[in-house]
Design a protein around this motif. Structure first.
Motif, mmCIF file in Angstrom:
data_model
loop_
_atom_site.group_PDB
_atom_site.id
_atom_site.type_symbol
_atom_site.label_atom_id
_atom_site.label_comp_id
_atom_site.label_asym_id
_atom_site.label_seq_id
_atom_site.Cartn_x
_atom_site.Cartn_y
_atom_site.Cartn_z
ATOM 1 N N GLY A 64 0.731 -1.142 0.227
ATOM 2 C CA GLY A 64 0.243 -0.088 0.037
ATOM 3 C C GLY A 64 0.869 1.173 -0.249
ATOM 4 O O GLY A 64 2.042 1.451 0.410
ATOM 5 N N LEU A 65 0.207 2.383 -0.573
ATOM 6 C CA LEU A 65 0.814 2.766 -0.121
ATOM 7 C C LEU A 65 0.218 4.614 0.493
ATOM 8 O O LEU A 65 -1.401 4.282 0.942
ATOM 9 N N SER A 66 0.717 5.095 2.064
ATOM 10 C CA SER A 66 0.706 5.807 2.838
ATOM 11 C C SER A 66 2.062 7.282 2.672
ATOM 12 O O SER A 66 2.672 6.654 2.170
ATOM 13 N N VAL A 67 1.237 7.561 3.319
ATOM 14 C CA VAL A 67 2.242 9.051 4.027
ATOM 15 C C VAL A 67 2.991 8.489 5.080
ATOM 16 O O VAL A 67 3.725 9.511 5.543
ATOM 17 N N ALA A 68 2.494 7.482 5.061
ATOM 18 C CA ALA A 68 3.759 7.034 6.705
ATOM 19 C C ALA A 68 4.613 7.118 6.757
ATOM 20 O O ALA A 68 5.486 6.235 5.881
ATOM 21 N N THR A 69 5.411 7.415 7.569
ATOM 22 C CA THR A 69 6.853 7.325 6.641
ATOM 23 C C THR A 69 7.948 6.937 7.804
ATOM 24 O O THR A 69 9.180 6.393 7.711
ATOM 25 N N THR A 70 6.982 5.566 8.968
ATOM 26 C CA THR A 70 8.086 4.343 9.304
ATOM 27 C C THR A 70 7.506 3.251 9.174
ATOM 28 O O THR A 70 6.361 3.388 8.931
ATOM 29 N N GLU A 71 8.518 2.424 9.537
ATOM 30 C CA GLU A 71 7.900 0.984 9.275
ATOM 31 C C GLU A 71 6.839 0.545 10.207
ATOM 32 O O GLU A 71 6.704 0.698 11.263
ATOM 33 N N GLY A 72 5.598 0.521 9.192
ATOM 34 C CA GLY A 72 4.387 0.000 10.544
ATOM 35 C C GLY A 72 3.641 1.116 10.782
ATOM 36 O O GLY A 72 2.148 0.866 11.640
ATOM 37 N N SER A 73 4.056 2.332 10.848
ATOM 38 C CA SER A 73 2.855 3.391 10.819
ATOM 39 C C SER A 73 1.808 3.998 10.357
ATOM 40 O O SER A 73 1.219 4.573 10.356
ATOM 41 N N TRP A 74 2.208 2.343 8.907
ATOM 42 C CA TRP A 74 0.886 2.739 8.375
ATOM 43 C C TRP A 74 -0.312 2.856 9.000
ATOM 44 O O TRP A 74 -1.624 3.006 8.914
ATOM 45 N N GLN A 75 -0.747 1.620 10.302
ATOM 46 C CA GLN A 75 -1.488 1.142 11.087
ATOM 47 C C GLN A 75 -2.201 2.370 11.992
ATOM 48 O O GLN A 75 -3.623 2.352 12.408
ATOM 49 N N THR A 76 -1.446 3.907 11.661
ATOM 50 C CA THR A 76 -2.366 4.577 12.522
ATOM 51 C C THR A 76 -2.093 5.705 12.346
ATOM 52 O O THR A 76 -2.727 6.979 12.513
ATOM 53 N N GLU A 77 -2.453 6.000 10.613
ATOM 54 C CA GLU A 77 -1.766 7.357 10.262
ATOM 55 C C GLU A 77 -3.208 7.369 9.165
ATOM 56 O O GLU A 77 -3.649 6.343 8.703
ATOM 57 N N SER A 78 -4.432 8.005 9.853
ATOM 58 C CA SER A 78 -5.622 8.314 9.725
ATOM 59 C C SER A 78 -5.709 10.041 8.608
ATOM 60 O O SER A 78 -6.820 10.207 8.386
ATOM 61 N N LYS A 79 -4.379 10.545 8.580
ATOM 62 C CA LYS A 79 -5.108 11.517 8.210
ATOM 63 C C LYS A 79 -5.336 11.800 6.794
ATOM 64 O O LYS A 79 -6.108 13.322 6.226
ATOM 65 N N ASP A 80 -4.564 11.236 5.815
ATOM 66 C CA ASP A 80 -4.594 11.035 4.399
ATOM 67 C C ASP A 80 -4.545 9.693 4.135
ATOM 68 O O ASP A 80 -5.249 8.469 5.039
ATOM 69 N N TYR A 81 -5.353 9.156 2.449
ATOM 70 C CA TYR A 81 -5.796 8.296 2.300
ATOM 71 C C TYR A 81 -4.976 7.556 2.210
ATOM 72 O O TYR A 81 -3.299 7.514 1.451
#
Length: 362
Positions: free
Chosen positions: A79-96
């Motif tokens: 997946g693509l996410s603006v999260a910048t560290t490993e696994g941090s996509w799990q708590t990133e909720s401000k962007d698609y």
């Protein structure tokens, strides 16, 4: 004159009320149309209105000791996410975020991506850890981005001595008890989602009323002998007590160096988690994390929450030839709903020269 003024005032007031009524009816309708159009704009973009990305993600087989070659990361999640560290996509909720599953050969295409700058994240069922691409990916409108072949080297130092469970980020596959007859939910009788029943945290005390769980490598079975949640045990006075699970295993011989204990956590709630080797004193404490997690998975009848992976160093001086024990303690008492759901536990022997060569692929 007074009568004429009164009649005109009533007429004006009636017209004003009618105007207000029309406005009240009209404004929500306009708002709904605007929201609907905005939704179409984001979720059903026109052709050439969003980017497309189509690379391959490959996983290096964890065990050089088994194959020694790259294998396709089949059915991985990317997946693509603006999260910048490993696994941090799990708590990133401000962007698609934009996620897909790879095919049998490890290929994937992510379509209709909103233009922006992203990190490429991923994880592979059957392998612990998170993938994060080294470079940020810029998506522009109408673009197609080819990334080529990507390599993921899952965390590993040495060969596996033993493992418990399967790394799928859930506690599925462990022992889930029958529900207390007082709390039966008929929707989940004879269901594969047995964990949906109410009050299962208290069943740990029924299964282990006096002594905590002991799991022996080579003879115990995770489906029958590893409780799905490491929770407190209810004491005789109905106070909830900390619990210590014991993993017994045999080593022959003991290799000089640093062993590695991998603890993959499927979920945690207000847990003080500790790991000791062969003794419960402070000198043999090899891992500790306090107040871990706010997932509330157990009380919400779930089987996974936020994924975490911890790696613990164990000096060979702590181990002996023959029988050894690792103690996993959920050290916070007084809380019926605190605890840990393990995904996967693995002990690795000290690293070898072969592993050092493999790490250069990462």
């Amino acid at each position: 004159m007074i009568l004429l003024f009164s009649v005109k005032f009533k007429m004006i007031w009636q017209q004003l009320k009618l105007l207000i009524l029309v406005l009240l009816l009209f404004i929500p309708t306009v708002g709904a149309i605007v929201v609907k159009l905005a939704s179409v704009k984001f979720f059903q973009p026109e052709e050439n209105d969003a980017g497309c990305i189509g690379p391959k993600l490959f996983s290096c087989l964890i065990c050089l000791y088994v194959s020694g070659s790259l294998i396709p990361a089949k059915y991985a999640y990317v997946g693509l996410s603006v999260a910048t560290t490993e696994g941090s996509w799990q708590t990133e909720s401000k962007d698609y975020q934009f996620w897909v599953e790879t095919d049998y050969t490890g290929n994937f295409t992510i379509k209709n991506v909103i233009p922006g700058v992203y990190g490429l994240h991923g994880w592979i069922p059957g392998f612990p850890g998170d993938y994060l691409g080294k470079e940020h990916i810029t998506i522009s409108a109408g673009s197609q981005t080819q990334l080529g072949n990507l390599t993921y080297v899952p965390p590993r130092d040495g060969p596996t001595l033993w493992e418990i469970g399967s790394p799928d980020r859930t506690a599925i596959g462990y022992y889930v008890p029958d529900v207390n007859p007082m709390y039966v939910n008929k929707l989940f009788l004879n269901s594969p989602e047995k964990f949906r029943q109410y009050g299962l945290w208290d069943r740990y005390t029924d299964v282990h009323p006096q002594f905590d769980q002991t799991f022996t490598i080579g003879s115990s079975n995770p489906k029958n002998d590893w409780f799905f949640a490491n929770v407190d045990r209810r004491g005789a006075d109905n106070k909830y007590l900390p619990t210590t699970w014991t993993i017994k295993f045999n080593l022959n011989p003991v290799t000089t160096g640093t062993y590695k204990l991998r603890l993959a956590i499927a979920s945690a709630t207000r847990s003080d988690l500790k790991a000791h080797v062969n003794d419960m004193d402070i000198e043999h404490l090899v891992f500790q994390v306090l107040n871990l997690g706010t997932d509330n998975t157990v009380c919400r009848h779930g089987i996974h929450g936020l994924y975490r992976l911890f790696s613990c160093d164990i000096s060979s001086s702590f181990l002996v030839k023959g029988d050894n024990s690792i103690f996993l303690t959920q050290a916070r008492g007084g809380d019926a709903l605190c605890g840990v759901l393990y995904d996967y536990v693995r002990l690795e022997a000290p690293a070898t020269a072969e592993r050092s060569e493999l790490s250069t692929l990462a």
